[in-house]
Design an enzyme around this catalytic site. Structure first.
Site, PDB file in Angstrom:
ATOM      1  CG  ASP A   1      -0.807   9.816   3.476  1.00 22.48           C
ATOM      2  OD1 ASP A   1      -0.924  10.537   4.674  1.00 22.48           O
ATOM      3  OD2 ASP A   1      -0.629  10.235   2.404  1.00 22.48           O
TER       4      ASP A   1
ATOM      5  CG  ASP B   1      -0.415  17.711   1.554  1.00 23.15           C
ATOM      6  OD1 ASP B   1       0.090  17.042   3.162  1.00 23.15           O
ATOM      7  OD2 ASP B   1      -1.467  17.554   1.244  1.00 23.15           O
TER       8      ASP B   1
HETATM    9  C1  GLA Z   1      -1.144  13.858   1.895  1.00 21.04           C
HETATM   10  C2  GLA Z   1       0.208  13.650   2.138  1.00 21.04           C
HETATM   11  C3  GLA Z   1       0.220  14.286   0.567  1.00 21.04           C
HETATM   12  C4  GLA Z   1      -0.622  13.172  -0.437  1.00 21.04           C
HETATM   13  C5  GLA Z   1      -1.658  12.906  -0.750  1.00 21.04           C
HETATM   14  C6  GLA Z   1      -2.425  11.627  -1.404  1.00 21.04           C
HETATM   15  O1  GLA Z   1      -2.385  15.008   2.120  1.00 21.04           O
HETATM   16  O2  GLA Z   1       0.075  14.709   2.976  1.00 21.04           O
HETATM   17  O3  GLA Z   1       1.556  13.908   0.468  1.00 21.04           O
HETATM   18  O4  GLA Z   1       0.509  11.972  -0.204  1.00 21.04           O
HETATM   19  O5  GLA Z   1      -2.276  12.945   1.247  1.00 21.04           O
HETATM   20  O6  GLA Z   1      -3.372  12.027  -1.779  1.00 21.04           O
END
Ligand code: GLA
Length: 401
Positions: A147, A202
């Site tokens: 990430d 997301d």
């Molecule tokens: C980010 C990523 C998500 C998830 C969260 C976890 O938002 O884009 O897919 O992995 O972090 O905290």
């Protein structure tokens, strides 16, 4: 002399670290904890998920990567600076869990972050890349989602290359899933770094809603175009291929915020755009209809087609509430997906002569993959009645040269 030559060759090879080749030649498939469980994860959930995926046909349909997202580790590293699994959530540790999954025909994925802390404030890999990669290898990890939170002014290509090199040095083949949200245009530089890269913020279980950084799946689909300035009709599609995929984020299929039609359309279009198919629902509690949807072999075959060409939108006609998407398949075949974008049921007509630039004078036999009905051929218009936000998904086989 020979020994010296071998030594020099060895040094030259290891100086050019690279991603692991030969992995993810088709989009990875599996399950990820985040969309449903966030920090509510433990060993029991992972084992139960694997057991049900074995029983309900998901594993055999190709969903083999079980990925534990954020919140799996203790809040701090140990005295040696090593990451450790949360002892309450994972009392037997990650190695034992990896062994369990491997024995049952799965692969284990884990999550870390390029910053010093993850998005949910657990330790990230910044400054510990090589150490963490060695720890992951010692546990038997097969997939790493990496990430981008808390990275300040860090340079994304450099940070992701560092972890790629660390994984390579650790020596265990790992699918490297870049989760940088598209900010630094990973499609332009990540082909030699990772096997897939997120293209947007997301996803959440909505058709086309937006909540801050989270988007419904139809919005994410539309973003695959607008993210590329001056792109042709294929948007991001041209950047994908075997071993390097655009990742429009995980599946919301079967979640409460989508109707059955919206789940089916989401799944169909993720197959058309060669997206990784990572289940994001609670597979222990899915309805028979959703299980059947997610294990539909002819539809998955579109996603997993060996040619590895990502599909694209061939027409969007708001006035007719219709979008048509197409994906080139191996053996001269095509997949076409028609989406009813209106809020009511509608008769949708596909006029194949519009797509002469794709079909190139050939006539194709049509099979609709959800109903398994043969649907004539492309010499005539095809009309289908579709519920709001539902799709018809056709496989086209050439009848003539
Ligand atoms: C980010 C990523 C998500 C998830 C969260 C976890 O938002 O884009 O897919 O992995 O972090 O905290």
């Amino acid at each position: 002399m020979r020994k010296l030559l071998a030594l020099i060759l060895g040094l030259t090879v290891s100086a050019y670290a690279q991603k692991f080749e030969g992995l993810a030649l088709t989009p990875p498939m599996g399950f990820n904890t985040w969309n449903t469980f966030q920090s509510n994860i433990d060993e029991m959930l992972i084992k139960e998920t694997a057991d049900i995926m074995t029983k309900n046909g998901m594993r055999d349909a190709g969903y083999v990567y079980i990925v534990i997202d954020d919140c799996w580790s203790a809040r701090q590293r140990d005295a040696n600076g090593n990451l450790v699994a949360d002892p309450v959530k994972f009392p037997n540790g990650m190695k034992a869990l990896a062994d369990y999954l491997h024995e049952h025909g799965f692969k284990l994925g884990i999550y870390s972050c390029a910053g010093p802390r993850t998005c949910a404030d657990y330790p990230g890999s910044w400054g510990h890349e090589f150490q963490d990669a060695r720890v992951f290898a010692s546990w038997g990890i097969d997939y790493l989602k990496y990430d981008w939170c808390n990275t300040g002014t860090a340079n994304a290509p450099d940070a992701y290359k560092r972890m790629r090199d660390a994984l390579h040095a650790a020596g265990r083949p790992v699918v490297f899933s870049i989760c940088e949200w598209g900010t630094a245009k990973p499609w332009e530089w990540a082909k030699d770094v990772g096997h897939l890269w997120r293209t947007t913020g997301d996803i959440y279980d909505s058709y086309d809603g937006r909540q801050g950084w989270s988007y419904g799946w139809k919005r994410i689909l539309d973003l695959q175009y607008s993210l590329v300035e001056g792109s042709g009709p294929d948007g991001l599609a041209k950047f994908a291929g075997p071993g390097h995929w655009n990742d429009p984020d995980m599946l919301e299929v079967g979640k409460e915020g989508l109707t059955f039609a919206e789940s089916r359309a989401h799944f169909s279009l993720w197959c058309i755009i060669a997206a990784p198919l990572m289940a994001g629902n609670d597979v222990r509690k899915m309805s028979p209809e959703i299980t059947a949807l997610m294990t539909e072999k002819d539809v998955i075959a579109i996603n997993q087609d060996k040619l590895g060409k990502q599909g694209f939108r061939v027409t969007a006609e708001p006035g007719r509430n219709l979008e048509v998407w197409a994906r080139e398949l191996s053996n001269g075949e095509w997949a076409f997906c028609a989406l009813n974008t209106s809020s009511g049921e509608a008769d949708i007509t596909i006029k194949w002569e519009y797509f002469g630039w794709i079909l190139k004078g050939r006539t194709y036999a049509l099979t609709e993959l959800w109903t398994k009905q043969s649907a004539g051929d492309t010499s005539k218009h095809t009309t289908v009645r579709l519920a709001s936000h539902d799709v018809a998904l056709f496989r086209l086989k050439p009848l003539s040269k």
